[in-house]
Design a protein around this motif. Structure first.
Motif, PDB file in Angstrom:
ATOM      1  N   LYS A 126       0.823  -1.222   0.000  1.00  0.00           N
ATOM      2  CA  LYS A 126       0.000   0.000   0.000  1.00  0.00           C
ATOM      3  C   LYS A 126       0.853   1.267   0.000  1.00  0.00           C
ATOM      4  O   LYS A 126       0.508   2.263  -0.611  1.00  0.00           O
ATOM      5  CB  LYS A 126      -0.945   0.000   1.202  1.00  0.00           C
ATOM      6  N   LYS A 127       1.993   1.177   0.703  1.00  0.00           N
ATOM      7  CA  LYS A 127       2.882   2.344   0.792  1.00  0.00           C
ATOM      8  C   LYS A 127       3.326   2.810  -0.606  1.00  0.00           C
ATOM      9  O   LYS A 127       3.526   3.990  -0.841  1.00  0.00           O
ATOM     10  CB  LYS A 127       4.109   1.953   1.639  1.00  0.00           C
ATOM     11  N   GLN A 128       3.502   1.867  -1.522  1.00  0.00           N
ATOM     12  CA  GLN A 128       4.028   2.216  -2.849  1.00  0.00           C
ATOM     13  C   GLN A 128       3.001   2.030  -3.963  1.00  0.00           C
ATOM     14  O   GLN A 128       3.303   2.323  -5.125  1.00  0.00           O
ATOM     15  CB  GLN A 128       5.243   1.318  -3.182  1.00  0.00           C
ATOM     16  N   ALA A 129       1.800   1.546  -3.606  1.00  0.00           N
ATOM     17  CA  ALA A 129       0.861   1.122  -4.665  1.00  0.00           C
ATOM     18  C   ALA A 129       0.560   2.228  -5.678  1.00  0.00           C
ATOM     19  O   ALA A 129       0.630   1.993  -6.888  1.00  0.00           O
ATOM     20  CB  ALA A 129      -0.424   0.606  -4.035  1.00  0.00           C
ATOM     21  N   ASP A 130       0.238   3.454  -5.192  1.00  0.00           N
ATOM     22  CA  ASP A 130      -0.131   4.537  -6.126  1.00  0.00           C
ATOM     23  C   ASP A 130       1.033   4.896  -7.025  1.00  0.00           C
ATOM     24  O   ASP A 130       0.880   5.051  -8.237  1.00  0.00           O
ATOM     25  CB  ASP A 130      -0.574   5.781  -5.336  1.00  0.00           C
ATOM     26  N   ALA A 131       2.214   5.005  -6.412  1.00  0.00           N
ATOM     27  CA  ALA A 131       3.401   5.384  -7.185  1.00  0.00           C
ATOM     28  C   ALA A 131       3.720   4.318  -8.228  1.00  0.00           C
ATOM     29  O   ALA A 131       4.095   4.642  -9.367  1.00  0.00           O
ATOM     30  CB  ALA A 131       4.584   5.583  -6.247  1.00  0.00           C
ATOM     31  N   VAL A 132       3.562   3.051  -7.852  1.00  0.00           N
ATOM     32  CA  VAL A 132       3.843   1.961  -8.794  1.00  0.00           C
ATOM     33  C   VAL A 132       2.848   2.014  -9.955  1.00  0.00           C
ATOM     34  O   VAL A 132       3.196   1.824 -11.117  1.00  0.00           O
ATOM     35  CB  VAL A 132       3.790   0.583  -8.075  1.00  0.00           C
ATOM     36  N   LYS A 133       1.570   2.324  -9.618  1.00  0.00           N
ATOM     37  CA  LYS A 133       0.540   2.417 -10.660  1.00  0.00           C
ATOM     38  C   LYS A 133       0.920   3.523 -11.653  1.00  0.00           C
ATOM     39  O   LYS A 133       0.885   3.326 -12.874  1.00  0.00           O
ATOM     40  CB  LYS A 133      -0.812   2.713 -10.003  1.00  0.00           C
ATOM     41  N   LYS A 134       1.286   4.705 -11.112  1.00  0.00           N
ATOM     42  CA  LYS A 134       1.677   5.829 -11.990  1.00  0.00           C
ATOM     43  C   LYS A 134       2.853   5.429 -12.869  1.00  0.00           C
ATOM     44  O   LYS A 134       2.875   5.685 -14.064  1.00  0.00           O
ATOM     45  CB  LYS A 134       2.067   7.040 -11.128  1.00  0.00           C
ATOM     46  N   GLU A 135       3.823   4.789 -12.220  1.00  0.00           N
ATOM     47  CA  GLU A 135       5.025   4.370 -12.969  1.00  0.00           C
ATOM     48  C   GLU A 135       4.657   3.436 -14.118  1.00  0.00           C
ATOM     49  O   GLU A 135       5.225   3.518 -15.201  1.00  0.00           O
ATOM     50  CB  GLU A 135       5.970   3.639 -12.022  1.00  0.00           C
ATOM     51  N   SER A 136       3.695   2.561 -13.849  1.00  0.00           N
ATOM     52  CA  SER A 136       3.326   1.579 -14.870  1.00  0.00           C
ATOM     53  C   SER A 136       2.685   2.262 -16.071  1.00  0.00           C
ATOM     54  O   SER A 136       2.681   1.721 -17.171  1.00  0.00           O
ATOM     55  CB  SER A 136       2.375   0.526 -14.276  1.00  0.00           C
ATOM     56  N   GLU A 137       2.147   3.469 -15.845  1.00  0.00           N
ATOM     57  CA  GLU A 137       1.482   4.176 -16.951  1.00  0.00           C
ATOM     58  C   GLU A 137       2.430   5.083 -17.718  1.00  0.00           C
ATOM     59  O   GLU A 137       2.096   5.614 -18.768  1.00  0.00           O
ATOM     60  CB  GLU A 137       0.306   4.995 -16.388  1.00  0.00           C
ATOM     61  N   LYS A 138       3.613   5.314 -17.186  1.00  0.00           N
ATOM     62  CA  LYS A 138       4.553   6.260 -17.797  1.00  0.00           C
ATOM     63  C   LYS A 138       5.168   5.745 -19.093  1.00  0.00           C
ATOM     64  O   LYS A 138       5.548   6.505 -19.961  1.00  0.00           O
ATOM     65  CB  LYS A 138       5.689   6.564 -16.820  1.00  0.00           C
ATOM     66  N   LEU A 150       8.112   3.563 -21.331  1.00  0.00           N
ATOM     67  CA  LEU A 150       9.567   3.467 -21.353  1.00  0.00           C
ATOM     68  C   LEU A 150      10.250   4.834 -21.257  1.00  0.00           C
ATOM     69  O   LEU A 150      11.190   5.025 -20.479  1.00  0.00           O
ATOM     70  CB  LEU A 150       9.981   2.759 -22.654  1.00  0.00           C
ATOM     71  N   ILE A 151       9.758   5.818 -22.045  1.00  0.00           N
ATOM     72  CA  ILE A 151      10.434   7.127 -22.105  1.00  0.00           C
ATOM     73  C   ILE A 151      10.320   7.853 -20.776  1.00  0.00           C
ATOM     74  O   ILE A 151      11.300   8.374 -20.241  1.00  0.00           O
ATOM     75  CB  ILE A 151       9.866   7.979 -23.257  1.00  0.00           C
ATOM     76  N   GLY A 152       9.101   7.850 -20.203  1.00  0.00           N
ATOM     77  CA  GLY A 152       8.894   8.496 -18.902  1.00  0.00           C
ATOM     78  C   GLY A 152       9.818   7.925 -17.838  1.00  0.00           C
ATOM     79  O   GLY A 152      10.447   8.671 -17.079  1.00  0.00           O
ATOM     80  N   SER A 153       9.942   6.599 -17.815  1.00  0.00           N
ATOM     81  CA  SER A 153      10.809   5.966 -16.804  1.00  0.00           C
ATOM     82  C   SER A 153      12.263   6.325 -17.037  1.00  0.00           C
ATOM     83  O   SER A 153      13.020   6.588 -16.096  1.00  0.00           O
ATOM     84  CB  SER A 153      10.692   4.439 -16.857  1.00  0.00           C
ATOM     85  N   ALA A 154      12.665   6.370 -18.340  1.00  0.00           N
ATOM     86  CA  ALA A 154      14.058   6.718 -18.662  1.00  0.00           C
ATOM     87  C   ALA A 154      14.356   8.135 -18.186  1.00  0.00           C
ATOM     88  O   ALA A 154      15.417   8.408 -17.624  1.00  0.00           O
ATOM     89  CB  ALA A 154      14.295   6.585 -20.159  1.00  0.00           C
TER      90      ALA A 154
END
Ligand code: ZN
Ligand code: ZN
Length: 259
Positions: free
Chosen positions: A94-106, A108-112
């Motif tokens: 739960k501590k990271q769930a929202d951030a992980v969700k956002k990351e999953s939507e970013k 390849l380029i967003g993560s890079a």
């Protein structure tokens, strides 16, 4: 000196003809700890707090189940242990769930871009937290803890008996020595419990004894291997038929070998 509750079991173990009397003691302590876990322990709130936190190692989960006794008690202990562990895992997620969700939507380029900005990824953090938790859980076992604590006191008691009772000292010196695990524990207890001349006296007896018993069993294993030579077809196996399992027990301490 601490309580001497182990005097009787120690004496009984040293009366047996065995490769390590302390292995006999440890097996007994293990059986007691297993019985305790599915017996009185489950009614004691403190023990339940402990088993909820630690759970059991694979070996002791297996032994608890294979006892095939008091399955309700084992079920209750597992139930509350799992509730507690699930809570921990859920909290980490739960501590990271929202951030992980956002990351999953970013994508390849967003993560890079994030990693170029030096921004650590939340999924990486989540993995690290989960690995840390699971590794810690893997290393805890209420049965192992109980055996370790009781064994420490039992070994201190053994040294005390050696140091104060001549009858026991004779038995100790007439024994077949110890497995390496308990030899090590005896040395570390001797460092703590004995000093000066008493420590030296103990080492002077223990070392020649242990080394000659290790040599004896190595000779027996050696004899066993020689018996596979066709020239020894009609030779005498002497005491070597079970030298391999005995040597493994001498090297490792208590283990479950098919004999
Ligand atoms: Zn042993
Ligand atoms: Zn264990």
């Amino acid at each position: 000196m601490k309580e001497r509750i182990y005097t009787i079991p120690i004496n009984e173990a040293f009366d047996q003809d065995t490769e390590c009397a302390l292995c006999v003691c440890e097996r007994k302590l293990e059986n007691d700890a297993l019985d305790y876990t599915i017996g009185p322990s489950m009614m004691e709130p403190d023990s339940r707090v402990e088993t909820n936190r630690t759970g059991f190692c694979t070996e002791h989960f297996t032994k608890l189940y294979n006892l095939q006794q008091n399955r309700l008690a084992l079920g209750l202990v597992i139930d509350t242990h799992m509730v507690e562990q699930l809570e921990h895992l859920e909290k980490l997620y739960k501590k990271q769930a929202d951030a992980v969700k956002k990351e999953s939507e970013k994508g390849l380029i967003g993560s890079a871009l994030d990693s170029l900005k030096g921004k650590g990824s939340s999924s990486q953090r989540l993995i690290d937290d989960l690995l840390e938790k699971l590794t810690a859980l893997e290393g805890t076992c209420a049965v192992c803890d109980r055996i370790t604590n009781n064994m420490e006191r039992l070994i201190e008691n053994t040294i005390f008996l050696y140091d104060t009772e001549n009858d026991f000292k004779r038995k100790f010196l007439a024994s077949k020595g110890f497995c390496l695990k308990h030899f090590k524990q005896l040395l570390s207890a001797a460092r703590k419990e004995l000093s000066g001349g008493r420590q030296a006296e103990f080492l002077k007896s223990l070392l020649p004894k242990e080394l000659s018993e290790l040599k004896r069993i190595q000779d027996e294993v050696n004899h066993f291997t020689k018996m596979f030579d066709y020239r020894n077809q009609s030779g005498d196996w002497k005491n070597s038929r079970d030298a391999v399992p005995r040597s493994i027990e001498k090297l490792c301490g208590p283990c479950e070998l098919k004999r």
